[in-house]
Write a protein that holds these residues in place. Structure first.
Motif, PDB file in Angstrom:
ATOM      1  N   THR A   6       0.801  -1.222   0.000  1.00 35.91           N
ATOM      2  CA  THR A   6       0.000   0.000   0.000  1.00 35.91           C
ATOM      3  C   THR A   6       0.835   1.274   0.000  1.00 35.91           C
ATOM      4  N   HIS A   7       2.109   1.166   0.365  1.00 29.76           N
ATOM      5  CA  HIS A   7       2.988   2.330   0.429  1.00 29.76           C
ATOM      6  C   HIS A   7       4.346   1.970  -0.173  1.00 29.76           C
ATOM      7  N   THR A  10       7.395   0.488   4.281  1.00 27.85           N
ATOM      8  CA  THR A  10       6.698   0.160   5.510  1.00 27.85           C
ATOM      9  C   THR A  10       7.732   0.024   6.619  1.00 27.85           C
ATOM     10  N   HIS A  33       5.966  10.932  10.445  1.00 24.41           N
ATOM     11  CA  HIS A  33       4.536  10.851  10.164  1.00 24.41           C
ATOM     12  C   HIS A  33       3.918  12.201   9.796  1.00 24.41           C
ATOM     13  N   LEU A  43       4.252   3.776   5.498  1.00 24.69           N
ATOM     14  CA  LEU A  43       3.323   3.223   6.471  1.00 24.69           C
ATOM     15  C   LEU A  43       4.125   2.877   7.722  1.00 24.69           C
ATOM     16  N   TRP A  67      -0.299   6.754  13.780  1.00 27.23           N
ATOM     17  CA  TRP A  67       0.066   5.592  12.980  1.00 27.23           C
ATOM     18  C   TRP A  67      -0.568   4.342  13.579  1.00 27.23           C
TER      19      TRP A  67
END
Length: 121
Positions: A6-7, A10, A33, A43, A67
């Motif tokens: 997704t990123h 991670t 973040h 992430l 997060w």
């Protein structure tokens, strides 16, 4: 469930309940973040290595982090994490989108430097 796809990167952060450790790690994670050059591409997943949920919940009660945070029964020796071979806490694993590990170690500073290097920041 956490997916590295997704990123771009991670960061798995295995963190205990030691307040001194939190004082050095959380400001670095917060800076990552809230950095607009990083936020959409990284992430962060914090996994507590507290011995039980009753010691984890009070240690995070006043935190306002945004997060992913989790506690796992048996922490680093749980079936979900044993394959990762976490030797101690704190410990950080940085992986790319394909799950390739870029950094493994106990230094938040090196983890942050690796993130910045891989994101060209």
């Amino acid at each position: 469930y956490i997916s590295t796809r997704t990123h771009a990167l991670t960061l798995l952060a295995f963190i205990g309940t030691d307040a001194r450790s939190h004082d050095s790690i959380y400001p670095r994670l917060s800076a990552l973040h809230t950095d607009k050059n990083i936020t959409e591409r990284l992430l962060i997943a914090e996994i507590s290595t507290a011995p039980d949920s009753s010691s984890w919940k009070p240690s995070t009660a006043r935190d306002t982090v945004k997060w992913i945070r989790s506690w796992s029964p048996a922490a680093t020796i749980s079936p979900a994490f044993i394959k990762l071979g976490i030797p101690s806490s704190p410990f950080f694993i940085l992986a790319d989108r394909e799950g390739q590990q870029i950094y493994r170690g106990s230094s938040i500073g090196i983890a942050v430097d690796s993130i910045r290097q891989h994101l060209n920041i």
